[in-house]
Write a protein that holds these residues in place. Sequence first.
Motif, PDB file in Angstrom:
ATOM      1  N   GLN A  79       0.862  -1.182   0.000  1.00  0.00           N
ATOM      2  CA  GLN A  79       0.000   0.000   0.000  1.00  0.00           C
ATOM      3  C   GLN A  79       0.899   1.232   0.000  1.00  0.00           C
ATOM      4  O   GLN A  79       2.073   1.152   0.301  1.00  0.00           O
ATOM      5  N   GLY A  80       0.323   2.366  -0.315  1.00  0.00           N
ATOM      6  CA  GLY A  80       1.086   3.604  -0.321  1.00  0.00           C
ATOM      7  C   GLY A  80       1.024   4.271  -1.678  1.00  0.00           C
ATOM      8  O   GLY A  80       0.160   3.963  -2.511  1.00  0.00           O
ATOM      9  N   LYS A  81       1.979   5.176  -1.885  1.00  0.00           N
ATOM     10  CA  LYS A  81       2.006   5.931  -3.129  1.00  0.00           C
ATOM     11  C   LYS A  81       3.460   6.157  -3.518  1.00  0.00           C
ATOM     12  O   LYS A  81       4.290   6.509  -2.677  1.00  0.00           O
ATOM     13  N   LEU A  82       3.757   5.949  -4.807  1.00  0.00           N
ATOM     14  CA  LEU A  82       5.113   6.115  -5.315  1.00  0.00           C
ATOM     15  C   LEU A  82       5.039   6.411  -6.803  1.00  0.00           C
ATOM     16  O   LEU A  82       4.222   5.831  -7.510  1.00  0.00           O
ATOM     17  N   GLU A  83       5.884   7.316  -7.263  1.00  0.00           N
ATOM     18  CA  GLU A  83       5.962   7.626  -8.688  1.00  0.00           C
ATOM     19  C   GLU A  83       7.413   7.937  -9.032  1.00  0.00           C
ATOM     20  O   GLU A  83       8.065   8.726  -8.361  1.00  0.00           O
ATOM     21  N   PHE A  84       7.919   7.274 -10.093  1.00  0.00           N
ATOM     22  CA  PHE A  84       9.293   7.535 -10.523  1.00  0.00           C
ATOM     23  C   PHE A  84       9.429   7.326 -12.021  1.00  0.00           C
ATOM     24  O   PHE A  84       8.598   6.689 -12.667  1.00  0.00           O
ATOM     25  N   ASP A  85      10.496   7.915 -12.576  1.00  0.00           N
ATOM     26  CA  ASP A  85      10.820   7.809 -13.995  1.00  0.00           C
ATOM     27  C   ASP A  85      12.080   6.971 -14.160  1.00  0.00           C
ATOM     28  O   ASP A  85      12.935   6.937 -13.273  1.00  0.00           O
ATOM     29  N   VAL A  86      12.206   6.335 -15.324  1.00  0.00           N
ATOM     30  CA  VAL A  86      13.396   5.578 -15.677  1.00  0.00           C
ATOM     31  C   VAL A  86      13.919   6.160 -16.987  1.00  0.00           C
ATOM     32  O   VAL A  86      13.145   6.373 -17.924  1.00  0.00           O
ATOM     33  N   HIS A  87      15.229   6.436 -17.029  1.00  0.00           N
ATOM     34  CA  HIS A  87      15.876   6.985 -18.223  1.00  0.00           C
ATOM     35  C   HIS A  87      17.189   6.243 -18.462  1.00  0.00           C
ATOM     36  O   HIS A  87      17.733   5.630 -17.554  1.00  0.00           O
ATOM     37  N   ARG A 102       9.774  10.943  -8.321  1.00  0.00           N
ATOM     38  CA  ARG A 102       8.913  12.101  -8.544  1.00  0.00           C
ATOM     39  C   ARG A 102       8.013  12.375  -7.349  1.00  0.00           C
ATOM     40  O   ARG A 102       7.731  13.509  -7.023  1.00  0.00           O
ATOM     41  N   ASP A 103       7.527  11.298  -6.707  1.00  0.00           N
ATOM     42  CA  ASP A 103       6.620  11.445  -5.575  1.00  0.00           C
ATOM     43  C   ASP A 103       6.648  10.157  -4.763  1.00  0.00           C
ATOM     44  O   ASP A 103       6.727   9.074  -5.325  1.00  0.00           O
ATOM     45  N   GLY A 104       6.581  10.274  -3.452  1.00  0.00           N
ATOM     46  CA  GLY A 104       6.525   9.099  -2.597  1.00  0.00           C
ATOM     47  C   GLY A 104       7.644   9.072  -1.572  1.00  0.00           C
ATOM     48  O   GLY A 104       8.435  10.004  -1.457  1.00  0.00           O
ATOM     49  N   GLU A 105       7.689   7.960  -0.849  1.00  0.00           N
ATOM     50  CA  GLU A 105       8.668   7.797   0.225  1.00  0.00           C
ATOM     51  C   GLU A 105       9.999   7.288  -0.319  1.00  0.00           C
ATOM     52  O   GLU A 105      10.036   6.311  -1.064  1.00  0.00           O
ATOM     53  N   LYS A 106      11.072   7.935   0.082  1.00  0.00           N
ATOM     54  CA  LYS A 106      12.402   7.597  -0.412  1.00  0.00           C
ATOM     55  C   LYS A 106      12.842   6.168  -0.070  1.00  0.00           C
ATOM     56  O   LYS A 106      13.402   5.484  -0.932  1.00  0.00           O
ATOM     57  N   PRO A 107      12.606   5.645   1.152  1.00  0.00           N
ATOM     58  CA  PRO A 107      13.031   4.255   1.440  1.00  0.00           C
ATOM     59  C   PRO A 107      12.320   3.225   0.551  1.00  0.00           C
ATOM     60  O   PRO A 107      12.936   2.254   0.109  1.00  0.00           O
ATOM     61  N   VAL A 108      11.048   3.428   0.297  1.00  0.00           N
ATOM     62  CA  VAL A 108      10.300   2.514  -0.578  1.00  0.00           C
ATOM     63  C   VAL A 108      10.848   2.599  -2.001  1.00  0.00           C
ATOM     64  O   VAL A 108      11.051   1.585  -2.673  1.00  0.00           O
ATOM     65  N   PHE A 109      11.115   3.817  -2.457  1.00  0.00           N
ATOM     66  CA  PHE A 109      11.686   4.019  -3.788  1.00  0.00           C
ATOM     67  C   PHE A 109      13.038   3.326  -3.919  1.00  0.00           C
ATOM     68  O   PHE A 109      13.313   2.675  -4.927  1.00  0.00           O
ATOM     69  N   ASP A 111      14.138   0.740  -2.331  1.00  0.00           N
ATOM     70  CA  ASP A 111      13.930  -0.707  -2.377  1.00  0.00           C
ATOM     71  C   ASP A 111      13.496  -1.148  -3.780  1.00  0.00           C
ATOM     72  O   ASP A 111      14.033  -2.109  -4.339  1.00  0.00           O
ATOM     73  N   VAL A 112      12.541  -0.425  -4.358  1.00  0.00           N
ATOM     74  CA  VAL A 112      12.065  -0.753  -5.710  1.00  0.00           C
ATOM     75  C   VAL A 112      13.188  -0.539  -6.718  1.00  0.00           C
ATOM     76  O   VAL A 112      13.398  -1.367  -7.617  1.00  0.00           O
ATOM     77  N   GLN A 113      13.921   0.538  -6.582  1.00  0.00           N
ATOM     78  CA  GLN A 113      15.030   0.837  -7.488  1.00  0.00           C
ATOM     79  C   GLN A 113      16.075  -0.276  -7.449  1.00  0.00           C
ATOM     80  O   GLN A 113      16.562  -0.710  -8.496  1.00  0.00           O
ATOM     81  N   LEU A 114      16.405  -0.761  -6.269  1.00  0.00           N
ATOM     82  CA  LEU A 114      17.383  -1.836  -6.124  1.00  0.00           C
ATOM     83  C   LEU A 114      16.896  -3.104  -6.814  1.00  0.00           C
ATOM     84  O   LEU A 114      17.660  -3.768  -7.530  1.00  0.00           O
TER      85      LEU A 114
END
Length: 190
Positions: A79-87, A102-109, A111-114
């Motif tokens: 649950q939650g909210k997250l938005e990011f771009d990939v380039h 772009r938007d959301g919690e940095k620790p969750v981002f 984890d997803v990025q990793l």
Amino acid sequence: MSASWLERLTGPRAPAGYRPGATLARLRHNLGLADWQSAASFTYREQGPCIEVRERTESHLLMHLVMCELTLRVPALGQGKLEFDVHHSGLVRRTGLVFRLRDGEKPVFEDVQLRLSSDSALRKALMPLDFKRLTCCFDNGQWQVCLEHMGASEVVNRMPAFRRYIPLLAQQRELIWQSFDALERILREQ
């Protein structure tokens, strides 16, 4: 009651020469899909995810672009909210992938990025893929992945007058499907 001259001048309107649905029809031909369910959705493999597609216009001085945006929706556990771009990174040659929150919690981002950056299948598909924009949004238990490819677009110029469609090549189409398969697998577990 008719709109005022100011509303007509500044309001949203389609660019001159825009033909709604024409670029989608050419994309349908490029994809070679038999199960085009409607003008806006299809599946690229049996029991595969439903991909939504829509035209998006971008106006410039004396010209406009018509681009096709492919959208994949993936249900997820969290649950939650997250938005990011990939380039792509690299000025001349592609050297890697860059993730920008772009938007959301940095620790969750992070984890997803990793998870995304360490997946070899996703990296193998995204590095040669000629995409203009790739955005991932998570909201209320669902991921929405929007990909805008360089192909499957049309350039319309008014002076000098020309119209050119940039086709989606078969190799790029396969890379899109591989990217969507990898993204669906990774994001479903998130």
